[in-house]
Design a protein around this motif. Sequence first.
Motif, short mmCIF file in Angstrom:
data_model
loop_
_atom_site.label_atom_id
_atom_site.label_comp_id
_atom_site.label_asym_id
_atom_site.label_seq_id
_atom_site.Cartn_x
_atom_site.Cartn_y
_atom_site.Cartn_z
N GLY A 356 -19.30 -4.85 -11.92
CA GLY A 356 -18.75 -6.63 -11.94
C GLY A 356 -17.71 -6.37 -11.01
O GLY A 356 -17.94 -7.82 -10.30
N ALA A 357 -16.75 -5.34 -11.23
CA ALA A 357 -15.98 -6.19 -9.91
C ALA A 357 -15.08 -4.65 -10.41
O ALA A 357 -15.16 -3.24 -10.45
CB ALA A 357 -14.55 -6.74 -10.71
N PRO A 358 -13.68 -3.85 -9.35
CA PRO A 358 -13.40 -2.97 -9.11
C PRO A 358 -12.47 -1.95 -9.86
O PRO A 358 -12.30 -3.36 -10.52
CB PRO A 358 -12.57 -3.13 -7.24
N LEU A 359 -12.53 -1.23 -10.69
CA LEU A 359 -12.26 -0.69 -11.64
C LEU A 359 -11.02 0.38 -10.81
O LEU A 359 -11.24 1.04 -10.35
CB LEU A 359 -12.74 0.11 -12.48
N SER A 360 -9.38 0.30 -11.16
CA SER A 360 -8.95 1.64 -10.50
C SER A 360 -9.30 2.56 -10.79
O SER A 360 -9.57 3.37 -11.63
CB SER A 360 -7.82 1.23 -11.25
N ALA A 361 -9.54 3.35 -9.40
CA ALA A 361 -9.63 5.05 -9.69
C ALA A 361 -8.29 5.47 -11.38
O ALA A 361 -8.99 6.84 -11.21
CB ALA A 361 -8.97 6.08 -8.36
N SER A 362 -7.40 5.19 -11.16
CA SER A 362 -6.58 6.01 -12.60
C SER A 362 -6.61 5.39 -13.49
O SER A 362 -6.69 7.03 -14.69
CB SER A 362 -4.84 5.77 -12.37
N ILE A 363 -7.60 4.36 -14.76
CA ILE A 363 -7.94 3.72 -15.23
C ILE A 363 -9.31 5.10 -15.46
O ILE A 363 -9.63 5.62 -17.02
CB ILE A 363 -8.33 3.07 -15.50
N VAL A 364 -9.76 5.46 -14.01
CA VAL A 364 -11.28 5.81 -14.35
C VAL A 364 -11.13 8.11 -14.57
O VAL A 364 -11.68 8.02 -15.98
CB VAL A 364 -12.43 6.69 -13.11
N ARG A 485 -5.79 -2.89 -8.14
CA ARG A 485 -4.36 -2.23 -8.68
C ARG A 485 -2.97 -2.19 -9.99
O ARG A 485 -3.13 -1.77 -10.69
CB ARG A 485 -4.16 -1.39 -7.88
N LEU A 486 -3.27 -3.67 -9.40
CA LEU A 486 -2.47 -4.53 -10.61
C LEU A 486 -2.19 -4.38 -11.03
O LEU A 486 -2.00 -5.06 -12.47
CB LEU A 486 -2.11 -5.54 -9.85
N GLY A 487 -4.06 -4.47 -11.60
CA GLY A 487 -4.73 -5.05 -12.81
C GLY A 487 -4.46 -3.99 -14.08
O GLY A 487 -4.61 -3.70 -15.28
N GLU A 488 -3.93 -2.83 -14.15
CA GLU A 488 -3.98 -1.12 -14.50
C GLU A 488 -2.72 -1.35 -15.71
O GLU A 488 -1.99 -0.92 -15.57
CB GLU A 488 -4.45 -0.13 -13.86
N ASP A 489 -1.47 -2.59 -14.83
CA ASP A 489 -0.23 -2.47 -15.37
C ASP A 489 0.13 -2.97 -16.81
O ASP A 489 -0.85 -4.42 -17.20
CB ASP A 489 0.92 -2.64 -14.24
N ALA A 549 5.69 -0.06 -7.05
CA ALA A 549 5.22 1.08 -7.86
C ALA A 549 3.56 1.10 -7.67
O ALA A 549 3.12 2.14 -7.41
CB ALA A 549 5.88 1.50 -8.79
N LEU A 550 2.84 0.15 -7.81
CA LEU A 550 1.46 0.19 -6.95
C LEU A 550 1.40 0.44 -6.64
O LEU A 550 -0.14 0.14 -6.21
CB LEU A 550 0.93 -1.35 -8.80
N GLN A 551 2.41 -0.17 -5.70
CA GLN A 551 1.56 -0.29 -4.21
C GLN A 551 1.79 0.88 -3.04
O GLN A 551 1.46 0.58 -2.29
CB GLN A 551 1.97 -2.25 -3.54
N LYS A 552 1.83 1.55 -3.50
CA LYS A 552 2.40 2.76 -2.92
C LYS A 552 1.59 3.35 -2.71
O LYS A 552 0.03 3.11 -2.36
CB LYS A 552 3.02 4.04 -3.75
N GLY A 553 1.32 3.58 -0.91
CA GLY A 553 0.62 3.81 0.00
C GLY A 553 -0.37 2.89 0.49
O GLY A 553 -1.06 3.06 1.97
N LEU A 554 -0.18 2.02 0.59
CA LEU A 554 -0.53 0.59 0.79
C LEU A 554 0.08 0.28 2.39
O LEU A 554 1.42 1.10 2.41
CB LEU A 554 -0.29 -0.33 0.09
N ALA A 555 -0.52 0.19 2.83
CA ALA A 555 0.25 -0.11 4.62
C ALA A 555 1.11 -1.54 3.95
O ALA A 555 1.28 -2.46 3.26
CB ALA A 555 -0.92 -0.80 5.43
N SER A 556 2.00 -2.14 5.22
CA SER A 556 3.44 -2.91 4.87
C SER A 556 2.45 -4.37 4.99
O SER A 556 3.23 -4.94 4.38
CB SER A 556 3.92 -2.37 5.94
#
Length: 601
Positions: A356-364, A485-489, A549-556
């Motif tokens: 139904g929507a993306p789920l963060s890889a870290s939660i999976v 990404r932010l939804g896992e916080d 912290a959650l945006q680490k790895g994203l382009a500026s």
Amino acid sequence: MVNVLTSLLQRQTAKYDADRPALWQRTGTDCWEPVTWHQFSDRAARVACALEILGVKPEDRVAIFAPNDPKTLYTDMGCFANRAVPVSIYATSSPEQVEYIARDSQARVLFAGTREQYEICRQVAFNLPDLRQIVVFDDIELAPGDTTTMLFDSLLKLGESATEACRKEVAARTAAATPDDIATLLYTSGTTGEPKGAILTHSNFNACMDVHHRVLTSISDADTSLCFLPLSHIFEKAWTYLCLDTGIQVYINRDPHIIVDTIREVKPTCMCSVPRFWEKAYTAIQEKMAAMPRLQRALCRRALKIGSRRNLHYRRQGLKVPAWLEMRYRFYDKHVFTMVRKAMGINRGNIFPTAGAPLSASIVEFFRSIGVDIVIGYGLSETTATVSFYPYTGYQIGSIGQVLPGLEVKIGAENEILVKGPTVMRGYFNKPAETAEAFTDDGWLRTGDAGCFDEKGQLVLTDRLKDLFKTSNGKYIAPQAIESRLGEDKYIDQVAVIGDKRKYVTAIIVPAIEAIKEYARRKQIQYRSLEELLKNSQIIELISQRIEALQKGLASFEKIKKFTLLPREFTMENGELTNTLKIRRPVINRHYASVIEAMYA
């Protein structure tokens, strides 16, 4: 060819004895009542005769506007026996939405679940020229002088009193059913524009059931499933049909607000759900772990490393687990993971399909590590649900799995995912222009989703094409990826990412209020109102640090530069969420225009 859904009750009543439950319904707190296959078949047969008496003919549409209820399934099966077409309407729909779907589908009979839904049906009935009858599931008192409504119990009595001629007519209709018959109209939730009724035929469901039986080899009639998502959602509808066709006992959850308690009562081995469920569960577990003494936290961290090694490295790849690792895993499973699963009510879990929507890889990764087999998948109403999902081994976290056998998927212009196969809809009901637009010239369904195949040949979803936007600097942004990404916080509940044609990306954030209040208590932050608390510099700094912290790895250019905290959540009632909890961006942009402009001032 026999239609799977038309013949389902006849096959299962012949297979199982009179006492075997097909369904379970709640009759009180902690109290569940079974519905046997024979009771299910009898009630569906009475509904079928009653519909014939009410003048429902083959191909007529019958709308169902109700929360999850066994009566919905009796009605579905009664429609199939008549070659009629059940049309699902979400229980949370507004009067305008109910009127639109009932009128567009030309519904002859309209089923209402509760008193509130009955009143909505009465309100809109005057604008529905094809409507002949309203039927109410709940045992309520009807409005004085209401001659066009009956209670469901009265409908059953009407069916029970059917003449032999009526029964023969229903039997003849059932015998004449073909795979080309329309099985249901599934109205899209409409993130943009008005809903459209996807025409799903019995051949679509025949193919859907067949391929799932072939690939889901771990499920059997020893399983139990909790019907949690609305039965008006193609995911839950198709999954529940699959469970019934498999002989899995299905517990019908009527009230989504008590789902956490219901799961603990039922302890299902299977349950389909949306990512939001797992995001909330993950946050709750993380909060409990954070409150543990240091030694317990260290034990949990060690357990997760062992669980990840065993489940994600070896089991995921279909490799034999080394004896030393298996021994350690069993220790941690007994002393850590089992307690977590028991607290959630899923300690007997088999598989938990999620889409139904993306789920963060870290939660999976987290849930897979603790022995909860979340199965990520992808599908649409227009494809009779599943297009792809995780195989038992070799699944790639971050993907949406392997394309189902018998389906073809290719990547088209603008990286759009295109689908072709026997589960793809016939088109949209009474909408030839929209149907033509939904397909390419050579017959591929346009999903409206952007994606690609990874190096392992598994499908990766990047975003909804209509959600993708471009900043004024010409950079494309995929908001769902950032939002997941932010939804896992634990401090963030809902997020809407903004930035179309803007210089930079911003976000409207609904914080997790109780977690924020707890933080304020720990930090001794004084406030007189929630609005004042959310404007406090310490709270702003807390959320800012979490986002960074959650945006680490994203382009500026992808990173959120500014955000605003809202004191209330996005809701379906305000039109900000679809019935499947997806964000309606145009509505949010409109409702919070002044808030958005302030972030770009």
